[in-house]
Design an enzyme around this catalytic site. Structure first.
Site, PDB file in Angstrom:
ATOM      1  N   HIS A 491       0.868  -1.182   0.000  1.00 56.46           N
ATOM      2  CA  HIS A 491       0.000   0.000   0.000  1.00 56.46           C
ATOM      3  C   HIS A 491       0.906   1.234   0.000  1.00 56.46           C
ATOM      4  O   HIS A 491       1.281   1.759   1.048  1.00 56.46           O
ATOM      5  CB  HIS A 491      -0.908  -0.012   1.229  1.00 56.46           C
ATOM      6  CG  HIS A 491      -1.917   1.090   1.242  1.00 56.46           C
ATOM      7  ND1 HIS A 491      -3.124   1.017   0.588  1.00 56.46           N
ATOM      8  CD2 HIS A 491      -1.893   2.320   1.817  1.00 56.46           C
ATOM      9  CE1 HIS A 491      -3.802   2.125   0.770  1.00 56.46           C
ATOM     10  NE2 HIS A 491      -3.068   2.950   1.510  1.00 56.46           N
ATOM     11  N   ASP A 536      -0.921  -9.555   0.892  1.00 59.02           N
ATOM     12  CA  ASP A 536      -0.068  -8.818  -0.049  1.00 59.02           C
ATOM     13  C   ASP A 536      -0.947  -8.249  -1.162  1.00 59.02           C
ATOM     14  O   ASP A 536      -0.998  -8.763  -2.277  1.00 59.02           O
ATOM     15  CB  ASP A 536       1.008  -9.726  -0.623  1.00 59.02           C
ATOM     16  CG  ASP A 536       1.949  -8.978  -1.565  1.00 59.02           C
ATOM     17  OD1 ASP A 536       1.981  -7.733  -1.497  1.00 59.02           O
ATOM     18  OD2 ASP A 536       2.640  -9.635  -2.369  1.00 59.02           O
ATOM     19  N   GLU A 545       0.954  -1.698   4.249  1.00 54.32           N
ATOM     20  CA  GLU A 545       1.401  -0.331   3.992  1.00 54.32           C
ATOM     21  C   GLU A 545       2.874  -0.216   4.367  1.00 54.32           C
ATOM     22  O   GLU A 545       3.430  -1.046   5.104  1.00 54.32           O
ATOM     23  CB  GLU A 545       0.579   0.686   4.779  1.00 54.32           C
ATOM     24  CG  GLU A 545       0.867   2.129   4.372  1.00 54.32           C
ATOM     25  CD  GLU A 545      -0.123   3.136   4.936  1.00 54.32           C
ATOM     26  OE1 GLU A 545      -0.085   4.295   4.493  1.00 54.32           O
ATOM     27  OE2 GLU A 545      -0.927   2.768   5.810  1.00 54.32           O
TER      28      GLU A 545
END
Length: 722
Positions: A491, A536, A545
């Site tokens: 992310h 993932d 993230e």
């Protein structure tokens, strides 16, 4: 095509987890490092280590006892191959399982990882175009120049009313988003500065290929400066207060930085936490940059003045906690408990100014040592005090400093030792950013090792890095671009929007945790257990993230292990020295030749030492080079006494005691006035006759004294290799 890859990656991840029974650090180990693998749900009782190129078996060992790990609902056994030190590339084999991922044993195993983790900060810079010659395929136009940042209503003052503009250029994007936060910048930047303060030689050799490379500053400092320069713009020069963050009112879409500049950017509310984190970081930076006055004239003094001004503002506003204003919906970093920030800022200002008032303000007796995170920075205060303890004023309680660091390290090591997965993490540590938790645990374990040399602290720290590099229940290596199965879809807006299949390398993702706060936006997770709840997928801001404060301990720990693993001493090696460095015969001429050889080698190396050779209780040779004193004679007496009492080199006893967690200055049954467990004295043994005396060197650090003695004996005995 890129949009459907996350689901494919998810399916591959599930299959890999189900089929892989051997979990190991997918990069590798230093030769002297502790080396463990985890074997899951296996009936096997033994394992082998094979050369990766030809399958030759080079090591066989017994698996540990089976144990259940609640966090992953697995039954696991440990494979310990720590005594395998030969450089090479290997796999682990266990009956009934596919061979493990490849890994290497070699020097500086983590240097590329360390450089990539640092270069990731450059890749996350605001206010600069990333050129191809520095960023390669990840080159991109500049975003967020921040030359006209609006003052939000919450930050308005007489001198800077609402809607007025300031310039607040540079800095790092905080995480997967494009905003910048002083609180999180503080711990991130400090950790990089600490890495340099603690291991300057390691970073002096590094070239990250930055625009600033070659300017006379180590590149780790060049990168830290990009953010420090931004942090300085976040201080209001009229009162010393510090804005909490620079942000849009809402998060940007998944676009590149230059496409995300349409919405206005604001500085938002001054806060006590921001002021104190700013003060601590600037005080630490002022120490580091004092040596680089030529490169940045006046910067060190400016940083220290800014730190003291921020402290003064915080003291006058001790409860200015931060909450997002109603119209701002970006990251908050709201901290309602500020005792730790006051303690950290006071400690850093005390170290940098030597003003005892700051030490008193720290309230050391009331400040615990904890594993650091952005909301609890107590541990950073003790980390700095421990590093600088030899240069503190008499007011500082050095015993308290040592006990805080050692107490935390001991508690973490105890959890590590009892963990089936051999990690210092408990179930409660699987929180948002759990990978940073385990690395910050390793960082504090390393402070314990640096303080007193207890090898179990170093081994436990190694396990933390092993965990994020693949020895975990998901079988992922959690660093983009590194390992057999790294994250492919973090992310992270640039990695998602740049139309390049591989994400920007060197980023640590958050890691597993059972909250799954993003599940409404994501496909189902493969599992809900704390240690396996990881996805993932770019949608997963809760587990996948990236963040600058998560990368910082990755930098610190990878570099520290590269350096400290070289210093770890294997007792088997020291015993081998004692077994091989023996004489066929020994007389007075031998003693003279040994003493002269030691002096010759010391002079060639530019060392100043005192050398003593004793045979049958009689001194056969003594020479003190220029600068030696009677105190060195006392060290010779005490070290040789220890050899005569134990039959081992004084360096062997030194490391035996340290490895067992003992105190080298309080040997059981031995008076420290007469015995010294420091390197430099070695038994002289005649084959078939036994020990007849000692050769002792003093004047250098104990490990160097020992090295000189060994070199002397090898040269005289004409032994090329041990």
């Amino acid at each position: 095509m890129k949009r459907i890859v996350p689901l494919l990656g998810l399916l591959i991840g599930v299959q890999a987890t189900a089929a892989t029974a051997i979990h190991v650090n997918q990069l590798g180990f230093a030769p002297q490092a502790d080396k463990l693998a985890v074997v899951t749900d296996s009936t096997a009782t033994s394992f082998e280590v094979l050369r990766a190129d030809n399958g030759q078996s080079v090591y066989r060992g017994e698996l540990g006892a089976a144990a259940a790990w609640k966090a992953s609902a697995e039954t696991v056994k440990l494979a310990d191959f720590s005594t395998l030190t030969a450089p090479g590339e290997y796999r682990i084999k266990v009956d009934g399982a596919a061979p493990s991922d490849r890994f290497v044993i070699g020097a500086d195993t983590y240097r590329k990882l360390n450089a990539a983790a640092l270069k990731a900060y450059y890749m996350n810079r605001a206010g600069i175009a990333l050129e191809t010659r520095y960023a390669g395929v990840y080159a991109r136009p500049a975003g967020h120049m921040d030359d006209k940042v609006l003052v939000h209503a919450s930050a308005a003052s007489k001198d800077r009313p609402e809607g007025s503009t300031i310039t607040s250029a540079k800095g790092w994007y905080d995480a997967g988003d494009y905003n910048e936060y002083v609180v999180n910048s503080g711990i991130s930047t400090y950790t990089l500065l600490a890495a340099f303060e603690h291991f300057p030689a390691y970073y002096a050799k590094q070239n990250l290929n930055l625009p600033e490379s070659g300017n006379g500053l180590p590149d780790i400092l060049n990168e830290a400066l990009w953010n420090l320069d931004w942090m300085l713009t976040m201080q209001d020069p009229h009162d010393g207060g510090v804005y909490h963050k620079l942000t849009n009112k809402t998060f940007d879409a998944m676009v590149m930085p230059d496409q995300a500049m349409k919405a206005p950017r604001y500085v938002v509310q001054k806060s006590t936490a921001a002021a104190l984190d700013f003060a601590a970081t600037m005080a630490a930076a002022s120490r580091v940059f004092k040596a680089y006055e030529q490169q940045r004239p006046g910067l060190s003094a400016r940083m220290l003045a800014a730190a003291e001004a921020a402290w003064t503002w915080a003291a006058a506003h001790p409860t200015a906690t931060f909450r997002n204003p109603p119209d701002v919906r970006t990251g908050e970093y709201g901290d309602q408990h500020l005792d730790d920030e006051f303690a950290w800022a006071a400690a850093e200002l005390y170290i940098s100014t030597r003003n005892d008032d700051y030490y008193r303000a720290m309230k050391a007796e009331q400040t615990p040592a904890t594993v650091p995170n952005w909301g609890d920075v107590n541990g950073l205060a003790w980390m700095s005090l421990a590093h600088h303890r030899a240069r503190l004023t008499p007011l500082a309680d050095r015993k308290l400093i040592a006990s805080r660091i050692d107490g935390l390290a001991a508690a973490l090591a105890s959890t590590w030792k009892s963990s089936p997965y051999r990690v210092a993490m408990k179930d409660k540590d699987f929180v948002w950013g759990s990978n940073a938790v385990v690395l910050n645990q390793s960082m504090m374990l390393l402070q314990g090792y640096r303080l007193n040399g207890k090898v179990e602290y170093l081994d436990a720290a190694q396990s933390g890095l092993d965990y994020v590099l693949g020895r975990n229940a998901t079988t992922y290596s959690f660093v983009t671009g590194f390992g057999a199965r790294p994250p492919l879809h973090p992310h992270h807006r640039p990695s998602q929007a740049d139309k390049i299949d591989a994400p920007v390398p060197g980023f640590l993702v958050g890691g597993p945790q059972a909250g799954q706060q993003d599940q409404a936006d994501c496909p189902p997770y493969p599992a809900k257990l704390p240690a396996t709840s990881y996805l993932d997928n770019v949608c997963s801001y809760a587990s996948n993230e990236v963040a600058i404060n998560w990368n910082a301990p990755l930098v610190y720990v990878s570099g520290a292990l590269d350096e400290l693993s070289k210093q770890k001493v294997d007792l088997a090696v020291l015993l081998r020295q004692e077994q091989l460095l023996q004489f066929d015969s020994f007389d007075n001429e031998t003693a003279l030749a040994l003493g002269l050889k030691a002096v010759e080698l010391a002079r060639a190396a530019g060392q100043k030492v005192a050398v003593n050779v004793t045979r049958d209780g009689l001194v056969q040779f003594y020479h003190g080079m220029q600068g030696m004193t009677a105190d060195h004679d006392n060290w010779i007496r005490r070290k040789s006494n220890l050899v005569n009492r134990t039959g081992h080199s004084s360096f062997y006893i030194h490391n035996e005691v340290k490895n067992a967690g003992g105190d080298i200055d309080a040997l059981p049954g031995l008076d420290a006035r007469d015995f010294a467990a420091q390197g430099g004295s070695f038994p002289l043994v005649v084959k078939g006759k036994g020990r007849i005396g000692t050769i002792t060197v003093t004047g250098l650090p104990g490990s160097d004294d020992h090295a000189l003695v060994v070199a002397t004996l090898k040269a005289y005995l004409k032994i090329a290799d041990l």
